[in-house]
Design a protein around this motif. Structure first.
Motif, mmCIF file in Angstrom:
data_model
loop_
_atom_site.group_PDB
_atom_site.id
_atom_site.type_symbol
_atom_site.label_atom_id
_atom_site.label_comp_id
_atom_site.label_asym_id
_atom_site.label_seq_id
_atom_site.Cartn_x
_atom_site.Cartn_y
_atom_site.Cartn_z
ATOM 1 N N VAL A 362 0.860 -1.188 0.000
ATOM 2 C CA VAL A 362 0.000 0.000 0.000
ATOM 3 C C VAL A 362 0.896 1.238 0.000
ATOM 4 C CG1 VAL A 362 -1.923 1.180 1.127
ATOM 5 C CG2 VAL A 362 -1.719 -1.303 1.283
ATOM 6 N N GLU A 363 1.285 1.646 -1.184
ATOM 7 C CA GLU A 363 2.132 2.826 -1.371
ATOM 8 C C GLU A 363 2.178 3.142 -2.860
ATOM 9 O OE1 GLU A 363 6.412 2.187 -0.758
ATOM 10 O OE2 GLU A 363 5.973 0.043 -0.518
ATOM 11 N N GLY A 364 2.806 4.250 -3.206
ATOM 12 C CA GLY A 364 2.979 4.592 -4.603
ATOM 13 C C GLY A 364 3.945 3.643 -5.283
ATOM 14 N N VAL A 365 3.700 3.356 -6.562
ATOM 15 C CA VAL A 365 4.544 2.377 -7.248
ATOM 16 C C VAL A 365 5.975 2.877 -7.386
ATOM 17 C CG1 VAL A 365 3.948 3.214 -9.571
ATOM 18 C CG2 VAL A 365 4.690 0.839 -9.233
ATOM 19 N N ARG A 366 6.169 4.170 -7.538
ATOM 20 C CA ARG A 366 7.533 4.678 -7.703
ATOM 21 C C ARG A 366 8.354 4.482 -6.424
ATOM 22 N NH1 ARG A 366 7.952 8.615 -11.709
ATOM 23 N NH2 ARG A 366 10.195 8.579 -11.249
ATOM 24 N N SER A 367 7.739 4.765 -5.277
ATOM 25 C CA SER A 367 8.466 4.559 -4.025
ATOM 26 C C SER A 367 8.669 3.065 -3.760
ATOM 27 C CB SER A 367 7.736 5.224 -2.862
ATOM 28 O OG SER A 367 6.413 4.758 -2.763
ATOM 29 N N TYR A 368 7.677 2.240 -4.126
ATOM 30 C CA TYR A 368 7.834 0.799 -3.941
ATOM 31 C C TYR A 368 9.000 0.265 -4.764
ATOM 32 C CZ TYR A 368 7.190 -4.181 -4.554
ATOM 33 O OH TYR A 368 7.434 -5.540 -4.624
ATOM 34 N N LEU A 369 9.053 0.613 -6.029
ATOM 35 C CA LEU A 369 10.115 0.101 -6.895
ATOM 36 C C LEU A 369 11.482 0.615 -6.463
ATOM 37 C CD1 LEU A 369 8.421 0.277 -10.410
ATOM 38 C CD2 LEU A 369 8.918 -1.765 -9.059
ATOM 39 N N ARG A 370 11.535 1.868 -5.982
ATOM 40 C CA ARG A 370 12.829 2.389 -5.560
ATOM 41 C C ARG A 370 13.363 1.654 -4.335
ATOM 42 N NH1 ARG A 370 15.435 6.795 -7.178
ATOM 43 N NH2 ARG A 370 14.460 6.061 -9.099
ATOM 44 N N SER A 371 12.452 1.134 -3.503
ATOM 45 C CA SER A 371 12.892 0.426 -2.296
ATOM 46 C C SER A 371 13.054 -1.078 -2.535
ATOM 47 C CB SER A 371 11.884 0.645 -1.163
ATOM 48 O OG SER A 371 10.629 0.095 -1.494
ATOM 49 N N SER A 372 12.634 -1.576 -3.694
ATOM 50 C CA SER A 372 12.669 -3.012 -3.966
ATOM 51 C C SER A 372 13.759 -3.365 -4.977
ATOM 52 C CB SER A 372 11.303 -3.465 -4.504
ATOM 53 O OG SER A 372 11.349 -4.822 -4.922
ATOM 54 N N TYR A 411 10.343 0.870 -14.426
ATOM 55 C CA TYR A 411 9.697 -0.403 -14.765
ATOM 56 C C TYR A 411 10.677 -1.308 -15.508
ATOM 57 C CZ TYR A 411 5.444 2.458 -14.091
ATOM 58 O OH TYR A 411 4.472 3.300 -13.604
ATOM 59 N N TYR A 412 11.363 -0.744 -16.485
ATOM 60 C CA TYR A 412 12.267 -1.549 -17.308
ATOM 61 C C TYR A 412 13.393 -2.149 -16.464
ATOM 62 C CZ TYR A 412 15.227 -2.912 -21.233
ATOM 63 O OH TYR A 412 15.989 -3.624 -22.116
ATOM 64 N N ARG A 413 13.929 -1.357 -15.529
ATOM 65 C CA ARG A 413 15.021 -1.851 -14.692
ATOM 66 C C ARG A 413 14.575 -2.975 -13.768
ATOM 67 N NH1 ARG A 413 16.940 3.735 -14.861
ATOM 68 N NH2 ARG A 413 15.508 4.305 -13.181
ATOM 69 N N HIS A 414 13.275 -3.096 -13.518
ATOM 70 C CA HIS A 414 12.772 -4.157 -12.651
ATOM 71 C C HIS A 414 12.228 -5.351 -13.438
ATOM 72 C CE1 HIS A 414 13.153 -1.177 -9.436
ATOM 73 N NE2 HIS A 414 13.006 -2.167 -8.591
ATOM 74 N N LEU A 706 13.628 8.298 -2.351
ATOM 75 C CA LEU A 706 12.261 7.889 -2.651
ATOM 76 C C LEU A 706 11.921 6.526 -2.070
ATOM 77 C CD1 LEU A 706 9.661 8.672 -4.103
ATOM 78 C CD2 LEU A 706 10.581 7.659 -6.196
ATOM 79 N N GLY A 707 12.903 5.681 -1.870
ATOM 80 C CA GLY A 707 12.648 4.337 -1.355
ATOM 81 C C GLY A 707 12.467 4.259 0.147
ATOM 82 N N GLN A 708 12.597 5.380 0.855
ATOM 83 C CA GLN A 708 12.420 5.368 2.304
ATOM 84 C C GLN A 708 10.941 5.252 2.661
ATOM 85 O OE1 GLN A 708 15.173 5.245 4.230
ATOM 86 N NE2 GLN A 708 16.332 5.319 2.309
ATOM 87 N N SER A 709 10.672 4.963 3.924
ATOM 88 C CA SER A 709 9.282 4.849 4.369
ATOM 89 C C SER A 709 8.577 6.193 4.233
ATOM 90 C CB SER A 709 9.233 4.385 5.823
ATOM 91 O OG SER A 709 9.719 5.407 6.686
ATOM 92 N N LEU A 710 7.258 6.145 4.096
ATOM 93 C CA LEU A 710 6.493 7.384 3.954
ATOM 94 C C LEU A 710 6.678 8.273 5.174
ATOM 95 C CD1 LEU A 710 4.397 9.149 2.507
ATOM 96 C CD2 LEU A 710 2.596 7.780 3.603
#
Length: 809
Positions: A362-372, A411-414, A706-710
């Motif tokens: 449950v978060e924005g996809v950009r922040s999710y991908l940056r942290s994953s 997206y491409y990098r993931h 961007l990958g940090q917690s909200l």
């Protein structure tokens, strides 16, 4: 004196709570762009209040506390009365071009909403005029109160809804009345207390008259018109209203093949802010055979049993598709927790998200991908927004950070080796969304150093939709065979793959001309692309994080066609689209000119009696200085709010936190401004420099954090914006003190100039961002503040030494 400061803090908090709530209410009741238009013009009430004080200065002769209490009373009445008025006026933006009475309704809208802002502006302007030497404290408490009002937006709508939050704003206004009147009256505090009890009863009971009425053209309204329809759930949070409805008329499967001859399963509908109705299919994943007939199923034919990432599936259709096709693991990213609650409660008889193969973020996809660091065989960017006619630019204002070059690069990098990104958009006539999608993908791949992007892309289309596949590696012949077999079986048209035979085109869903293929070949040809993009009817250049307006297709060459079709299409405001924003700017400029010039031509005797030579010279310097401040402040505030949507996942979070930081730290700067007056030109110059540097530094800042917690990102935002915000609070009260020492009669005029130009600036900031990007809006703010620094330098160095007196108390 403390009671005056406290009352101003409360009144300012109520005003900002009311303002931000209006944007949410109108996003639900009408449309996002309409909310922006109404609130922007309503803010002209601030500018009108300055002109009113200039024309009627005898108001200032009255006891200040009494005047402030009266203004707060009318603010509270205006909040509740204005909301009830606009909630019940039968205004219809679709009929504006045919019914003259709709124009009258629109004027009533504006006047109703301007009243509370006018009285808040009148209170603040009167206090500044009466006590210019205390401008720093007055403006500081105003700003801090505004920041606190922003925080209330995070907690009030989930508890009280939109109408209840308006009542809360009115209640805060009455608390301000109570505080203002404590020192001089027994009657006013009693009346304020009694009125407050009445509003508390309203808050507890929340009668139906306070419910936000929705436009009949929204998808939720349309389905509620049907028989045997009922609302199962309505929930609010800080940034949305989510409804779940049950109706026999709901049959949603975008792009479904005509080869599917069975009935769709029973579906519920989930809508966000009354629009984008998406299906919640009441069927087990294993039995959802209809998903095999969707364009989104193609990616699972190419990558059987994949690790899949599904982005914003809303009602869960793409999640159901992934599970039906035996995804070994499915990660779902949804930014709205209320949507997740709706799926958990209603989806697949309550078990859709309980599947052990499903992981929910449950978060924005950009922040999710940056942290994953995880890679996926399939990334599905869901089609969750309803079909809209976008040609005229009616939906240009909605920023979307999922459809930018930086997002597609993420997206491409993931993608795992051989992984595929699948994106589906609506077919538009003339083509717009699909062509911009390919333009975006092509520019992204080239930016990643891929020299042959045409080998990595395949496009198919159904009767309704167009689907783009982007593969991590080039598509091979086996892939092409699967794609052709899938399309032939389901009656989909293959639009593009490298080496496609023109005889394969336009076979099932026949267009008069295969414009998509022609456009795609031009975009994929480096030698033809620039000329094609420049000559195409719409703006289909790839969006970026600095200009994230995927649905802004407007070009000035469209104006003759829009003008010709004005009033002939069933769209808001007769199909004027983006031109409405231009009309809004012109209206704001005209209204501001009237409010600013009126005091000059009908100025009272108090101004006429002063030294005309000195006043007329300073008057135009004052106009330039406070205009520069009004332009600069909003040209910073608006772009930063929109840029931080990416960093904080949700527009409301960005609006609230950015505004809170700007207001509170500006308030601190204002409180200390009396001690900084001698350094005013230098401080404004530093402010201009920071405004210029921020857009250069923020992309690196976002990329790193961007990958940090909200929760952590919220505090990082506070720290990042605090220095700039502090400096933004110094110039205005310093200027008021200077003018107050020279000619107190000019203080209301300065207040009015700043208010009027601020409204112009808010609209101008959006136009600049839509046209060339947020960075240019911030650069324009830098230029405006440089002009202000020049005026401040002149005042301190060239005018009489007594003009500036440092205030130490």
């Amino acid at each position: 004196m403390f009671l005056i400061y406290l009352g101003i803090l409360l009144l300012s908090a109520a005003t900002l709570l009311f303002e931000i709530t209006l944007t949410r209410v109108f996003s639900v009741a009408e449309w996002y762009h309409f909310a922006f238009m109404v609130v922007s013009l309503a803010l002209l009430g601030f500018g009108a209040s300055g002109s009113f004080l200039s024309l009627f200065p005898r108001l200032i002769m009255r006891k200040l506390e009494h005047l402030l209490a009266v203004c707060a009373v009318f603010f509270s009445l205006g909040c509740l009365g204005g909301y009830l008025m606009v909630n019940n006026i039968p205004f219809d933006s679709y009929r504006l071009a045919w019914e003259s009475r709709q124009l009258l309704y629109l004027v009533v809208y504006y006047l109703s909403l301007a009243i509370p802002f006018f009285f808040t502006g009148l209170a603040l302007g009167a206090a500044l005029t009466k006590m210019p030497s205390q401008a720093g404290k007055l403006y500081g408490f105003n700003m801090v109160g505004s920041g606190l009002g922003c925080l209330l937006v995070l907690v009030s709508p989930p508890l009280l809804g939109g109408g209840g939050t308006v009542v809360l704003a009115a209640l805060l206004g009455l608390v301000a009345v109570f505080v203002f009147s404590l020192s001089y009256s027994k009657l006013f505090p009693s009346l304020a207390f009694t009125g407050g009890i009445g509003l508390l009863i309203l808050l507890v009971s929340l009668p139906t008259v306070l419910e936000t009425k929705m436009s009949p053209y929204k998808s939720l309204s349309q389905v509620l018109f049907q028989t045997q329809t009922r609302t199962l759930s309505t929930r609010w949070n800080a940034f949305s209203r989510v409804d779940v409805v049950e109706s026999r008329s709901i049959h949603i499967a975008p792009g479904l093949s005509f080869s599917y001859e069975q009935e769709l399963p029973t579906q519920l509908g989930v809508a966000v802010d009354g629009t984008n109705l998406s299906p919640i299919s009441l069927i087990e994943a294993g039995q959802a055979d209809f998903t095999e007939y969707l364009p989104s199923a193609l990616v699972y034919r190419l990558s059987p049993s994949p690790r899949a990432l599904v982005i914003e599936p809303q009602g869960g259709l793409d999640l159901l598709t992934a599970l039906h096709h035996q995804g070994t693991s499915v990660t779902v990213v949804v930014s709205n927790p209320l949507v997740i609650e709706a799926i958990e409660r209603f989806g697949e008889r309550g078990h859709l998200l309980d599947n052990p193969q499903v992981d929910v973020a449950v978060e924005g996809v950009r922040s999710y991908l940056r942290s994953s660091k995880e890679q996926f065989d399939v990334i599905q960017l869901s089609l969750t927004d309803s079909f809209r006619v976008v040609a005229a630019g009616s939906y240009s204002l909605s920023e979307n950070y999922r459809y930018t070059m930086e997002a597609f690069a993420e997206y491409y990098r993931h993608l795992a080796p051989g992984g595929i990104l699948s994106v589906t958009r609506w077919i538009q006539v003339p083509p717009s969304e699909g062509i911009r999608l390919l333009s975006l993908a092509t520019a992204t791949l080239e930016g990643l150093g891929i020299t042959n992007p045409e080998q990595h892309m395949v496009v198919i289309r159904s009767f309704q939709t167009i689907t783009l596949l982007v593969k991590e590696s080039p598509f091979n012949q086996q892939d092409i065979t699967i794609i052709k077999d899938f399309s032939d079986k389901l009656g989909f048209d293959v639009v593009y793959y490298l080496g496609i035979d023109p005889a394969e085109l336009n076979r099932y869903n026949v267009l008069p001309q295969e414009v998509y293929y022609e456009a795609f070949t031009s975009i994929l040809s480096p030698s033809e692309r620039k000329a094609f993009l420049a000559g195409y009817t719409y703006d289909i250049s790839p969006p970026t994080d600095d200009r994230p307006f995927f649905f802004h297709f407007f070009k000035w060459s469209q104006v003759p066609y829009i003008w010709y079709g004005l009033g002939k299409t069933w769209q808001p405001f007769g199909g004027a689209g983006y031109l409405i924003i231009i009309a809004l700017l012109l209206s704001a400029v005209l209204a501001s000119a009237i409010f600013i010039l009126l005091p000059l031509y009908f100025r009272p005797r108090e101004i006429r009696g002063q030294s005309q030579t000195l006043i007329s010279g300073v008057r135009w310097q004052l106009f330039i200085y406070f205009s520069a401040l009004g332009l600069g402040f909003l040209l910073i505030e608006i772009p930063l709010m929109q840029k931080f949507i990416l960093f904080l996942d949700q527009p409301t979070y960005a609006f609230v936190i950015v505004l809170f930081t700007i207001f509170v730290f500006s308030g601190l700067g204002s409180l200390l401004s009396a001690k900084l007056t001698k350094a005013l030109p230098q401080l404004i110059f530093i402010l201009a420099l920071l405004a210029f540097l921020y857009p250069l530094l923020l992309p690196y800042f976002f990329e790193a954090l961007l990958g940090q917690s909200l929760f952590l990102r919220l505090f990082i935002t506070l720290g990042a914006l605090a220095p700039l915000s502090f400096l933004m609070g110094v110039p205005f009260p310093s200027g008021i003190r200077i003018i107050g020492n020279l000619s107190p009669a000019l203080v209301p005029w300065a207040w009015g100039i700043n208010g009027c130009v601020s409204v112009i600036s808010s609209i101008l900031a959006l136009i600049i961002a839509l046209s060339v990007g947020f960075s240019w809006a911030l650069a324009a703010a830098s230029g405006a503040y440089l002009v202000g620094a020049g005026i401040a330098f002149y005042w301190l160095r060239k005018m009489a030494p007594g003009l500036v007196r440092e205030q130490t108390t």
